[in-house]
Design a protein around this motif. Structure first.
Motif, PDB file in Angstrom:
ATOM      1  N   GLY A 673     -19.916  11.809   0.824  1.00 20.03           N
ATOM      2  CA  GLY A 673     -20.903  12.294  -0.129  1.00 20.03           C
ATOM      3  C   GLY A 673     -21.508  11.195  -0.972  1.00 20.03           C
ATOM      4  N   LEU A 674     -21.200   9.959  -0.645  1.00 20.98           N
ATOM      5  CA  LEU A 674     -21.720   8.828  -1.395  1.00 20.98           C
ATOM      6  C   LEU A 674     -23.031   8.364  -0.768  1.00 20.98           C
ATOM      7  N   ASN A 675     -24.139   8.544  -1.464  1.00 21.64           N
ATOM      8  CA  ASN A 675     -25.450   8.182  -0.945  1.00 21.64           C
ATOM      9  C   ASN A 675     -25.706   6.692  -1.179  1.00 21.64           C
ATOM     10  N   GLU A 676     -24.902   5.876  -0.505  1.00 20.35           N
ATOM     11  CA  GLU A 676     -24.986   4.435  -0.638  1.00 20.35           C
ATOM     12  C   GLU A 676     -24.840   3.809   0.743  1.00 20.35           C
ATOM     13  N   PRO A 677     -25.349   2.590   0.919  1.00 15.46           N
ATOM     14  CA  PRO A 677     -25.203   1.926   2.228  1.00 15.46           C
ATOM     15  C   PRO A 677     -23.735   1.734   2.615  1.00 15.46           C
ATOM     16  N   LYS A 678     -22.899   1.489   1.623  1.00 13.62           N
ATOM     17  CA  LYS A 678     -21.489   1.249   1.910  1.00 13.62           C
ATOM     18  C   LYS A 678     -20.654   2.450   1.506  1.00 13.62           C
ATOM     19  N   THR A 679     -19.915   2.997   2.456  1.00  9.44           N
ATOM     20  CA  THR A 679     -19.055   4.151   2.168  1.00  9.44           C
ATOM     21  C   THR A 679     -17.606   3.894   2.552  1.00  9.44           C
ATOM     22  N   VAL A 680     -17.335   2.735   3.139  1.00  5.85           N
ATOM     23  CA  VAL A 680     -15.973   2.375   3.527  1.00  5.85           C
ATOM     24  C   VAL A 680     -15.573   1.119   2.761  1.00  5.85           C
ATOM     25  N   PHE A 681     -14.411   1.171   2.128  1.00  6.56           N
ATOM     26  CA  PHE A 681     -13.977   0.077   1.264  1.00  6.56           C
ATOM     27  C   PHE A 681     -12.582  -0.380   1.671  1.00  6.56           C
ATOM     28  N   LYS A 682     -12.430  -1.677   1.785  1.00  7.81           N
ATOM     29  CA  LYS A 682     -11.159  -2.242   2.183  1.00  7.81           C
ATOM     30  C   LYS A 682     -10.197  -2.263   0.999  1.00  7.81           C
ATOM     31  N   VAL A 683      -8.947  -1.915   1.260  1.00  2.29           N
ATOM     32  CA  VAL A 683      -7.898  -1.971   0.243  1.00  2.29           C
ATOM     33  C   VAL A 683      -6.669  -2.627   0.865  1.00  2.29           C
ATOM     34  N   GLY A 684      -5.762  -3.041   0.027  1.00  3.64           N
ATOM     35  CA  GLY A 684      -4.502  -3.558   0.530  1.00  3.64           C
ATOM     36  C   GLY A 684      -3.691  -2.447   1.170  1.00  3.64           C
ATOM     37  N   VAL A 685      -2.878  -2.821   2.145  1.00  4.07           N
ATOM     38  CA  VAL A 685      -2.051  -1.816   2.803  1.00  4.07           C
ATOM     39  C   VAL A 685      -0.798  -1.559   1.966  1.00  4.07           C
ATOM     40  N   LEU A 686      -0.246  -0.382   2.129  1.00  2.94           N
ATOM     41  CA  LEU A 686       1.010  -0.036   1.469  1.00  2.94           C
ATOM     42  C   LEU A 686       2.131  -0.275   2.469  1.00  2.94           C
ATOM     43  N   GLY A 687       2.875  -1.331   2.283  1.00  3.15           N
ATOM     44  CA  GLY A 687       3.896  -1.734   3.239  1.00  3.15           C
ATOM     45  C   GLY A 687       5.085  -0.801   3.283  1.00  3.15           C
ATOM     46  N   ARG A 688       5.996  -1.119   4.155  1.00  2.00           N
ATOM     47  CA  ARG A 688       7.154  -0.262   4.400  1.00  2.00           C
ATOM     48  C   ARG A 688       7.993  -0.062   3.142  1.00  2.00           C
ATOM     49  N   SER A 689       8.150  -1.131   2.344  1.00  2.00           N
ATOM     50  CA  SER A 689       8.972  -1.009   1.144  1.00  2.00           C
ATOM     51  C   SER A 689       8.404   0.021   0.182  1.00  2.00           C
ATOM     52  N   VAL A 690       7.083  -0.009  -0.035  1.00  2.00           N
ATOM     53  CA  VAL A 690       6.443   0.958  -0.926  1.00  2.00           C
ATOM     54  C   VAL A 690       6.542   2.361  -0.338  1.00  2.00           C
ATOM     55  N   GLN A 691       6.356   2.467   0.966  1.00  2.00           N
ATOM     56  CA  GLN A 691       6.443   3.774   1.622  1.00  2.00           C
ATOM     57  C   GLN A 691       7.841   4.371   1.487  1.00  2.00           C
ATOM     58  N   GLU A 692       8.862   3.547   1.656  1.00  2.00           N
ATOM     59  CA  GLU A 692      10.234   4.054   1.539  1.00  2.00           C
ATOM     60  C   GLU A 692      10.505   4.567   0.133  1.00  2.00           C
ATOM     61  N   LEU A 693       9.997   3.858  -0.856  1.00  2.00           N
ATOM     62  CA  LEU A 693      10.174   4.320  -2.227  1.00  2.00           C
ATOM     63  C   LEU A 693       9.466   5.646  -2.458  1.00  2.00           C
ATOM     64  N   TRP A 694       8.273   5.789  -1.897  1.00  2.92           N
ATOM     65  CA  TRP A 694       7.513   7.028  -2.069  1.00  2.92           C
ATOM     66  C   TRP A 694       8.244   8.197  -1.407  1.00  2.92           C
ATOM     67  N   VAL A 695       8.732   7.976  -0.211  1.00  4.70           N
ATOM     68  CA  VAL A 695       9.456   9.032   0.507  1.00  4.70           C
ATOM     69  C   VAL A 695      10.713   9.436  -0.260  1.00  4.70           C
ATOM     70  N   ALA A 696      11.382   8.465  -0.870  1.00  8.92           N
ATOM     71  CA  ALA A 696      12.600   8.746  -1.637  1.00  8.92           C
ATOM     72  C   ALA A 696      12.289   9.289  -3.028  1.00  8.92           C
ATOM     73  N   ASN A 697      10.981   9.336  -3.380  1.00  8.41           N
ATOM     74  CA  ASN A 697      10.525   9.738  -4.715  1.00  8.41           C
ATOM     75  C   ASN A 697      11.013   8.772  -5.787  1.00  8.41           C
ATOM     76  N   GLY A 698      10.953   7.483  -5.461  1.00  5.31           N
ATOM     77  CA  GLY A 698      11.199   6.459  -6.463  1.00  5.31           C
ATOM     78  C   GLY A 698      12.446   5.630  -6.238  1.00  5.31           C
ATOM     79  N   LEU A 699      12.486   4.498  -6.932  1.00  6.90           N
ATOM     80  CA  LEU A 699      13.594   3.555  -6.792  1.00  6.90           C
ATOM     81  C   LEU A 699      14.916   4.172  -7.216  1.00  6.90           C
ATOM     82  N   GLU A 700      14.882   4.991  -8.252  1.00  7.56           N
ATOM     83  CA  GLU A 700      16.104   5.615  -8.737  1.00  7.56           C
ATOM     84  C   GLU A 700      16.795   6.384  -7.622  1.00  7.56           C
ATOM     85  N   ASN A 701      16.035   7.202  -6.913  1.00  5.16           N
ATOM     86  CA  ASN A 701      16.613   7.964  -5.803  1.00  5.16           C
ATOM     87  C   ASN A 701      16.972   7.064  -4.634  1.00  5.16           C
TER      88      ASN A 701
END
Length: 707
Positions: A673-701
């Motif tokens: 829905g963005l009426n601009e020439p650019k609609t795709v933006f590069k971002v950093g990837v979320l590596g395995r370590s961040v993903q594992e924390l998200w799946v566990a719902n945080g470092l505490e868990n």
């Protein structure tokens, strides 16, 4: 845990003391072999505290490492860390001597609830044999300097953003967050990504009347385009020789506001002399510290940290950056071109000479000489010299609190404390108080205050509708007398009128900038490949954690997630909580989450239903808090710039009606829905370590599951 003096310069002979980490396979490592003589000072200190390195490998900026810090300090937030410690199933401290508890933030609060909290923290410390400093002893950072927990060439962390201050004495101090602190208590270790290192050369000599506070206000105001954001700073240059230890501590303290994760000064004759004198004083006052073990009869007193044996060791075996060490950037500042400066209002990134500000005739209602940055003996003396024989102006309230009870005793002994009291200063207990927005003396609607503290964020010291300026203790004292922002009478401000500070900034082109993101890899089971949501846009740059989660709620430990969601962004946009919907993707400006290390800034955003935060750039400490609490963060500067151009700054929070798909493994955001020439933006990837924390719902868990 091996003490700092059992560790040799490069620790090759002491690996047998280091316990293998249980985090292996979770955090990312880069193992490589390099010559140790090309490390900078930050890398050499981290080398001493990094666990599980391959033989012959040496740490460099960009590496994810597991560290076993010398000490970890928590303050009033100890109560919240205790809850996390217990929730992960831990029953004892891995290394009790590693931890230090200092009660300093809400010390004016004499409610039964707060006193009960303080009492429970003290009992917990006694149960686990942890060093404990009660309310009234002083601000934790000052205590760590006075008692040697922050010692040259060591790595000491704290669950507080101003742990950078330890760099003033040559200690690598850096902030962690509450969940990290609980993990360190239980395991002795945590993770850190070594930041890019910037070398800041200080040249020349400060003119009379110009202080370390003026130096860091100048650096924050002149290098105000994120030149050192998420970097570690090494100070160098002949200008350091003219800086007192108190000046160095003030500068290092506010490298936090400058955006850095650490700011370390070299150890020199000034440092050694201070330590020698300190060792003598500690012997005289040893009976006042209940954390010190009694000296056996017939044996001389030896402080466990600041003693001549330890001082001799660092003097004989100094740790210095290698001549061919790599630095990400080189900055320089000619101290001789500086004049007294004031930052603000409500921003450390805006500063001007006092001579210019004085012409504006800015009336004040409150002045503050408090906090860990500028309430030491030297600071109180500077203020007393200005105030002696005078009275605080009518209509002005001048609040004073020493950085520690010991500082107050020294100021009482030399007569400076009486000068301040006789002039009409309102005395507060040694602690944080107004600086964090707690206790009496806070700024009210429409008021203007000038403070010797380190932060003047909107709403931090009281009302969001007040104006706060920062300055040196002498300028604050002069302003309290004049009833308006003013320079001390002994300064000839006209001589500074035409001073133009000489600064330089060079980026090292010999290597690519350090990459902070992981390599592209597929998502793990349980982690979504794509995250969808409507973009909700907050345009402000430098939106700090006081704006996200006000300080008045920070030490209310029983707020529910639902209650936190209702006050999120309150100091930035009181309407935010009613605008946001579950599943939204929040897009913010640059340097989002700067300021305090309070964990609730991340948890409150998550509690509001935000699925993901995108920003032009983040404070690394906020990002750490977010990762540890399973709130995802991605940087997309091009998207942020586009939204800024599209929506402007009229609304604090905008529902864009733009839907986005964040494709995790591909590292890109697709905006529909963005009426601009650019609609795709590069971002950093979320590596395995961040993903594992998200799946566990945080470092505490995650730690709980690992244990």
């Amino acid at each position: 845990m091996p003490s700092l003096m059992t560790r040799s310069a490069f620790f090759k002979s002491t690996r047998k003391f280091l316990i293998s980490t249980r985090y292996k396979g979770f955090y990312q490592y880069r193992f490589f072999a390099t010559e140790i003589n090309n490390q900078n000072l930050i890398e050499k200190i981290v080398q001493k505290y990094a666990l599980n390195l391959s033989p012959g490998s040496n740490v460099k900026s960009g590496d994810f490492v597991t560290i076993q810090p010398e000490h970890v300090m928590t303050h009033d937030n100890t109560a919240a860390v205790i809850t996390k410690f217990k929730s992960i199933g831990a029953q004892k401290f891995k290394y009790p001597s590693q931890a230090v508890f200092t009660l300093d933030h809400d010390v004016q609060n004499k409610s039964q609830k707060n006193l009960a909290k303080y009492d429970s923290i003290e009992k917990f410390a006694n149960l686990h044999n942890v060093d404990f400093y009660p309310a009234g002893r002083g601000i934790g950072h000052q205590i760590l300097i006075e008692e040697g927990y922050a010692f040259p060439y060591t790595l000491t962390v704290a669950s507080d953003s101003h742990s950078n201050m330890y760099g003033g004495i040559g200690c690598l101090g850096t902030p962690i967050v509450r969940t990290d602190a609980a993990a360190i208590w239980a395991t002795g270790r945590t993770w850190w990504q070594i930041p890019p290192v910037v070398k800041v050369e200080l040249k020349g000599k400060l003119p009379d009347g110009v202080t370390g506070k003026d130096v860091i206000i100048s650096l924050c105001g002149m290098f105000n385009n994120d030149e050192v954001l998420n970097c570690a700073i090494e100070f160098a240059g002949e200008g350091i020789r003219g800086l007192s230890l108190s000046d160095r501590l003030a500068i290092a303290n506010m490298t936090t506001e400058w955006g850095a994760l650490a700011g370390v000064f070299p150890v020199d004759k000034t440092t050694i002399m201070w330590l020698r004198n300190r060792a003598k004083k500690l012997e005289l006052t040893r009976f006042e510290n209940k954390n010190l073990k009694p000296t056996p009869a017939g044996q001389p007193f030896k402080h466990p940290r600041i003693n001549n044996e330890n001082i001799d060791e660092i003097e004989k075996n100094p740790l210095r950056a290698s001549s061919d060490a790599f630095y990400y950037k080189y900055l320089s500042l000619d101290l001789s071109t500086l004049s007294p400066r004031v930052s603000g209002p409500n921003s450390v990134k805006v500063s001007m000479p006092i001579a210019e500000l004085e012409k504006q005739d800015i009336k004040i209602q409150k002045a503050y000489l408090v906090s860990c940055v500028n309430s030491r003996v030297e600071d109180l003396h500077s203020a007393a010299q200005v105030i002696k024989g005078k009275k605080i102006a009518d209509g002005v309230e001048f609040y004073v609190a020493a950085a520690s009870s010991e500082v107050q005793k020294d100021a009482e002994a030399n007569g400076d404390w009486k000068v301040l009291v006789d002039a009409g200063a309102k005395i507060l207990p040694a602690g944080c108080g107004p600086c964090i927005g707690l206790g009496v003396g806070l700024l009210k609607d429409g008021e203007v205050g000038i403070s010797a503290t380190n932060r003047n964020f909107k709403g931090r010291m009281g009302s969001p509708n007040a104006l706060a300026y920062l300055a040196s203790p002498a300028v604050v004292a002069a302003s309290a007398i004049a009833g308006k922002i003013a320079s001390p009478a002994f300064l000839s401000t006209s001589s500074y009128d035409h001073q133009t500070p000489i600064i330089t900034c060079d980026i090292n082109q010999s290597q690519q900038p350090v990459k902070t993101s992981s390599n592209v890899e597929p998502t793990i089971p349980g982690f979504p490949e794509t995250i969808k949501g409507e973009l909700i846009f907050c345009h402000a740059d430098n939106l700090n954690t006081d704006g996200v989660y006000p300080g008045k709620y920070t030490y209310v430990d029983d707020l529910t997630l639902e209650q936190m969601a209702k006050v999120v962004m309150e100091n930035y946009d009181p309407k935010f909580a009613n605008i946001v919907s579950k599943g939204d993707i929040l897009v913010c400006g640059f340097n989002f989450g700067c300021g305090s290390s309070r964990e609730q800034a991340a948890t409150a955003i998550k509690a509001s239903g935000i699925a993901l935060v995108i920003a032009g750039s983040f404070s690394e400490t906020f990002k750490r808090n977010s990762i540890n609490n399973a709130l995802l963060c991605l940087e997309a500067p091009d998207l942020v710039r586009l939204l800024k151009n599209k929506y402007g700054t009229n609304e604090l929070t905008t529902r864009t009606k733009l839907d986005a798909k964040v494709k995790i493994a591909e590292g890109k955001v697709v905006v529909e829905g963005l009426n601009e020439p650019k609609t795709v933006f590069k971002v950093g990837v979320l590596g395995r370590s961040v993903q594992e924390l998200w799946v566990a719902n945080g470092l505490e868990n995650w730690v709980k599951q690992s244990m």
